[in-house]
Scaffold this motif. Structure first.
Motif, PDB file in Angstrom:
ATOM      1  N   HIS A  19      -6.656  76.457  38.889  1.00  2.87           N
ATOM      2  CA  HIS A  19      -7.737  75.270  38.774  1.00  2.87           C
ATOM      3  C   HIS A  19      -8.892  75.670  39.603  1.00  2.87           C
ATOM      4  CE1 HIS A  19      -4.096  72.866  37.691  1.00  2.87           C
ATOM      5  NE2 HIS A  19      -3.506  73.445  38.521  1.00  2.87           N
ATOM      6  N   GLU A  22     -11.798  73.375  40.309  1.00  5.08           N
ATOM      7  CA  GLU A  22     -11.567  72.355  41.295  1.00  5.08           C
ATOM      8  C   GLU A  22     -11.628  72.814  42.812  1.00  5.08           C
ATOM      9  OE1 GLU A  22      -9.778  72.945  38.546  1.00  5.08           O
ATOM     10  OE2 GLU A  22      -9.529  70.780  37.522  1.00  5.08           O
ATOM     11  N   ASN A  25     -15.185  73.803  43.812  1.00  5.24           N
ATOM     12  CA  ASN A  25     -15.746  72.498  44.189  1.00  5.24           C
ATOM     13  C   ASN A  25     -15.325  72.163  45.664  1.00  5.24           C
ATOM     14  OD1 ASN A  25     -17.406  71.992  41.914  1.00  5.24           O
ATOM     15  ND2 ASN A  25     -15.552  70.685  41.009  1.00  5.24           N
ATOM     16  N   THR A  55      -2.073  70.124  47.745  1.00  2.00           N
ATOM     17  CA  THR A  55      -2.279  69.784  46.246  1.00  2.00           C
ATOM     18  C   THR A  55      -0.924  70.535  45.378  1.00  2.00           C
ATOM     19  OG1 THR A  55      -4.592  69.624  46.317  1.00  2.00           O
ATOM     20  CG2 THR A  55      -3.747  69.669  44.137  1.00  2.00           C
ATOM     21  N   ILE A  79      -5.966  66.899  46.480  1.00  2.00           N
ATOM     22  CA  ILE A  79      -6.865  66.496  45.745  1.00  2.00           C
ATOM     23  C   ILE A  79      -6.194  66.072  44.278  1.00  2.00           C
ATOM     24  CG2 ILE A  79      -8.727  67.846  46.707  1.00  2.00           C
ATOM     25  CD1 ILE A  79      -8.580  69.615  44.211  1.00  2.00           C
ATOM     26  N   ASN A  80      -6.892  65.249  43.597  1.00  2.00           N
ATOM     27  CA  ASN A  80      -6.882  65.015  42.420  1.00  2.00           C
ATOM     28  C   ASN A  80      -7.136  65.763  41.238  1.00  2.00           C
ATOM     29  OD1 ASN A  80      -5.800  63.298  40.030  1.00  2.00           O
ATOM     30  ND2 ASN A  80      -7.341  61.542  40.310  1.00  2.00           N
ATOM     31  N   LEU A  81      -6.157  66.257  40.472  1.00  2.00           N
ATOM     32  CA  LEU A  81      -6.288  67.160  39.452  1.00  2.00           C
ATOM     33  C   LEU A  81      -6.300  66.624  37.865  1.00  2.00           C
ATOM     34  CD1 LEU A  81      -4.557  70.264  40.871  1.00  2.00           C
ATOM     35  CD2 LEU A  81      -6.991  70.097  40.715  1.00  2.00           C
TER      36      LEU A  81
END
Length: 108
Positions: A19, A22, A25, A55, A79-81
């Motif tokens: 990821h 992500e 970020n 996460t 966090i939303n993945l």
């Protein structure tokens, strides 16, 4: 316990690599894993790794940590993945940051 920290670190690095965008970020930096040296034993986790761990585990992590001249509870949520659906627990993990080392909180 320290017994499994190398395995947990390896799984976290693998998860963050999967990821990459992500967590770049979250870190507000491109190629974060390449520059963070997190794969190296002895490199301390930052907020980015704590969020990545939250996460990966699907649970919030609350850290009792130095904040200026006092200690404060700092909460980190997964966090939303999306579109990947990870189950998030309503429980959380409590750890304390003492002398740049994280330990589980076993009592309040």
């Amino acid at each position: 316990s320290q017994a499994f920290y190398k395995q947990v670190r390896a799984k976290l690095i693998e998860f963050m690599s999967l990821h990459k965008l992500e967590f770049d970020n979250v870190a507000n930096q491109s190629n974060y894993l390449d520059t963070s040296q997190m794969a190296e034993d002895g490199t301390w986790a930052t907020e980015v790794e704590i969020i990545a761990t939250a996460t990966m585990l699907g649970t919030s992590i609350v850290v009792f940590s130095p904040y200026g001249s006092q200690f404060k509870w700092l909460a980190y949520k997964p966090i939303n993945l999306s579109p990947i659906t990870l189950r998030q627990s309503d429980k959380c993990m409590y750890i304390v940051n003492k002398y740049n080392h994280f330990d589980p909180v076993v009592s309040f």
